[in-house]
Scaffold this active site. Structure first.
Site, short mmCIF file in Angstrom:
data_model
loop_
_atom_site.label_atom_id
_atom_site.label_comp_id
_atom_site.label_asym_id
_atom_site.label_seq_id
_atom_site.Cartn_x
_atom_site.Cartn_y
_atom_site.Cartn_z
N HIS A 114 7.04 3.64 -7.30
CA HIS A 114 6.83 2.20 -7.31
C HIS A 114 5.66 1.90 -8.24
CE1 HIS A 114 5.43 -1.63 -5.52
NE2 HIS A 114 6.61 -1.75 -4.96
N ASP A 189 2.84 8.54 -1.18
CA ASP A 189 3.09 7.12 -0.96
C ASP A 189 4.19 7.02 0.10
OD1 ASP A 189 3.91 4.54 -0.93
OD2 ASP A 189 4.42 4.42 -3.06
N GLN A 192 7.57 3.37 2.00
CA GLN A 192 8.96 3.21 2.44
C GLN A 192 9.32 4.18 3.55
OE1 GLN A 192 11.58 1.15 1.77
NE2 GLN A 192 10.31 -0.04 0.38
N LYS A 215 5.67 -3.17 6.38
CA LYS A 215 6.99 -2.52 6.33
C LYS A 215 7.27 -1.74 7.61
CE LYS A 215 6.84 -1.82 1.33
NZ LYS A 215 7.64 -2.77 0.56
N CYS A 355 10.13 -3.22 -8.68
CA CYS A 355 8.82 -2.64 -9.03
C CYS A 355 8.94 -1.18 -9.40
CB CYS A 355 7.81 -2.78 -7.89
SG CYS A 355 7.47 -4.44 -7.41
C1 LIG Z 1 7.48 3.02 -2.35
C2 LIG Z 1 6.53 1.87 -2.28
N1 LIG Z 1 5.25 2.07 -2.57
C3 LIG Z 1 4.34 1.09 -2.49
C4 LIG Z 1 4.68 -0.18 -2.12
C5 LIG Z 1 3.63 -1.23 -2.10
O1 LIG Z 1 3.43 -1.79 -0.84
P1 LIG Z 1 2.42 -3.01 -0.71
O2 LIG Z 1 2.96 -4.06 -1.64
O3 LIG Z 1 2.49 -3.43 0.69
O4 LIG Z 1 1.10 -2.54 -1.14
C6 LIG Z 1 6.01 -0.45 -1.80
C7 LIG Z 1 6.42 -1.80 -1.38
O5 LIG Z 1 7.01 -2.59 -2.06
C8 LIG Z 1 6.96 0.60 -1.88
O6 LIG Z 1 8.25 0.38 -1.62
#
Ligand SMILES: Cc1ncc(COP(=O)(O)O)c(C=O)c1O
Lengths: 398, 132
Positions: A114, A189, A192, A215, A355
């Site tokens: 992401h 990370d 998800q 999430k 993203c």
């Molecule tokens: C794999 C992954 N990493 C990071 C994020 C970032 O999460 P946040 O926007 O809550 O910081 C997301 C969410 O969209 C995600 O799906």
């Protein structure tokens, strides 16, 4: 497993079909109650006032930290740092641990990341003249573990536990082992992953792991960084201000001990308490039940999508090594138009790059449509989604 | 299903101005990276007038139909008139309500076109904020 009634949004909008859980989950009533209870019965700042109200708030906030530590399998409660979200947690590591890196060091990412696990490293690479390298995709759409990429120059491996686009779950252990063998640290990370699979940082031997509250049924504006105690102690502080210091003099300061060292300023107290309630909620349901239900829904969704000749699934076609997050394309219809068509029938999905532009470039796709299911979704909803996809296809190809 | 007005669907499927060969005196390319829409516009000019407009691109029905319908509006205008166009004029020509979530799609063609002109004049290019 029918726990739909735990979520007030489905009472307030009985027609809503919510397939955008990968973007954010819905909140159960118990999370809302926990936040409300804080504001209405013991609202106070924490760690500050020497009074009973501040004490109650502090206890609740620290109790939430303990719940997160248990949820992630951390040994110590002070290895849990509250942040605003996963993104901020990754940036925290980039701005602290990252500052200890030297020119020509390598940070190893994967093509499935992401943007929030790419951009902070690109920024760091620019500041420190580092090199960024990427692990590719395997034939089963997961992060490909390529031992050749691991050498002494690699100082950090930052990888997703589960792709927010493809839904695939990374085989983390061999990667973490290989990283440690060359002296590199690993950030996972789990933004998800955390809602679909139980996590144990200790078992994984992850050095850092990030989670985002919204999430996993918690509030927005609260996230988590897990870091190994020794690392967190050795890194420089992040933001400066109140709460993160133990002493301040005219010309210098002494940082506070963990976890306060990385929590400058008044934190999202209600958010942390709400996150604690979300973890209680998931624990009460039990991961076994959550996973069973999501496995069934995912299997059904994949099967139904495969039955449509004009739909291509982007990712594995079975539920092996993947969660209930499914990307696909519709012949002749741009993902945005797919999302609009579903939206016109009350169905929320996400469409676009998610993203993850480097992944889209790698797959040579100009976006996908994505349905991401959580346990409260139903087969009837999937049926409605599938029949709407047929309508959309006909509409654009008439 | 009745998603978009017929004119949008028609112009998406059978565009008038797409991939035409024009003498491209000015050209520019923009993308809407959050959803993957891309538009490249090519303009043939005569003095201060835009006489021919063509675009190429890929993306959702709204982005592509809007970039096409834009051609009906701008051919014959002076470059300054094109720069003065706001979103209302374009949205009126589209004839449908553009929701907030789709307005970037609908504006991509106009942004690309206006930036083609600004680029040729070495003036600062516009962003989406220009239209809000
Ligand atoms: C794999 C992954 N990493 C990071 C994020 C970032 O999460 P946040 O926007 O809550 O910081 C997301 C969410 O969209 C995600 O799906």
């Amino acid at each position: 497993m029918n726990h739909r009634d735990d979520f007030p949004i489905f009472k307030n909008r009985p027609e809503l079909i919510y397939f955008d859980n990968g973007a954010t989950a819905q909140r159960p009533q118990s999370v809302l109650d926990a936040e409300q209870k804080f504001y209405t019965t013991y609202n106070s700042n924490i760690h500050r006032g020497p009074n009973f109200l501040a004490e109650e708030a502090t206890i609740a906030y620290e109790d939430a930290r303990r719940k997160v530590a248990d949820f992630l399998g951390a040994h110590h409660k002070h290895e849990i740092i509250f942040t605003r979200n996963a993104t901020e947690a990754i940036n925290l590591v980039a701005r602290t641990f990252g500052e200890t890196l030297q020119a020509q060091d390598v940070i190893l990412l994967s093509k499935l990341e992401h943007h929030s696990n790419i951009v902070p490293w690109l920024q760091l690479a620019e500041r420190k003249d580092l090199e960024i390298k990427y692990m590719g995709l395997s034939t089963d759409w997961r992060v490909r573990f390529d031992p050749a990429l691991f050498d002494e120059r690699v100082k950090l491996v930052a990888i997703t536990g589960m792709s927010n686009v493809l839904g695939t779950i990374t085989d983390l252990k061999p990667i973490i082992k290989a990283a440690h063998a060359v002296g590199a640290k690993v950030l996972v990370d789990a933004a998800q992953l955390a809602v679909h699979e139980p996590i144990n940082v200790h078992d994984l031997d992850a050095d850092f792991l990030v989670v985002t509250g919204h999430k996993i049924y918690g509030p927005t504006g609260i996230g988590v960084l897990y870091g190994k105690e020794g690392l967190l102690n050795s890194m420089p502080p992040f933001l400066g201000g109140g709460d993160m210091i133990s002493a301040v003099f005219a010309d210098r300061f002494i940082p506070a001990a963990l976890p306060s060292k990385y929590e400058a300023g008044t934190p999202n107290i209600a958010g942390a308490i709400g996150l604690g309630a979300a973890i209680d909620y998931m624990t009460k349901l039990g991961f076994k039940n959550i996973q069973k239900s999501e496995h069934e829904l995912g299997t059904y969704l994949l099967k139904q999508l495969q039955s449509l000749s004009f739909v291509k699934i982007v990712g594995p076609e079975t539920m092996d090594h993947r969660g209930s997050v499914v990307s696909f394309t519709v012949d002749g219809v741009h993902p945005h138009d797919v999302a609009d068509g579903l939206s016109s029938k009350g169905i929320c999905i996400r469409a676009g790059f998610h993203c993850a532009q480097p992944l889209m470039d790698h797959l040579k796709l100009s976006g996908t449509a994505r349905m991401s299911l959580n346990f409260y979704n139903t087969k009837e909803e999937i049926d409605k989604g599938i029949s709407t996809l047929e309508e959309i296809y006909k509409y654009f190809n008439k | 299903m009745d998603l978009y007005a017929q004119n949008i669907l028609d112009r998406f499927k059978h565009p008038f101005h797409k991939d035409k060969s024009v003498k491209s005196d000015l050209q520019n390319q923009e993308a809407n990276y959050s959803c993957g829409d891309k538009v490249e516009s090519k303009l043939e000019t005569k003095g201060e007038k835009l006489i021919k407009y063509s675009f190429s691109g890929e993306g959702c029905a709204i982005s592509q139909a809007s970039a096409d319908i834009l051609g009906d509006l701008v051919e014959g205008k002076t470059l300054d008139e094109v720069l003065a166009m706001g979103k209302d004029e374009l949205f009126e020509a589209l004839g449908i309500d553009i929701s907030l979530r789709r307005s970037q799609c609908a504006l991509l063609g106009l942004l690309t076109l206006q930036n083609a002109i600004l680029k040729s004049r070495n003036e600062p290019m516009r962003t989406w904020n220009h239209f809000t």
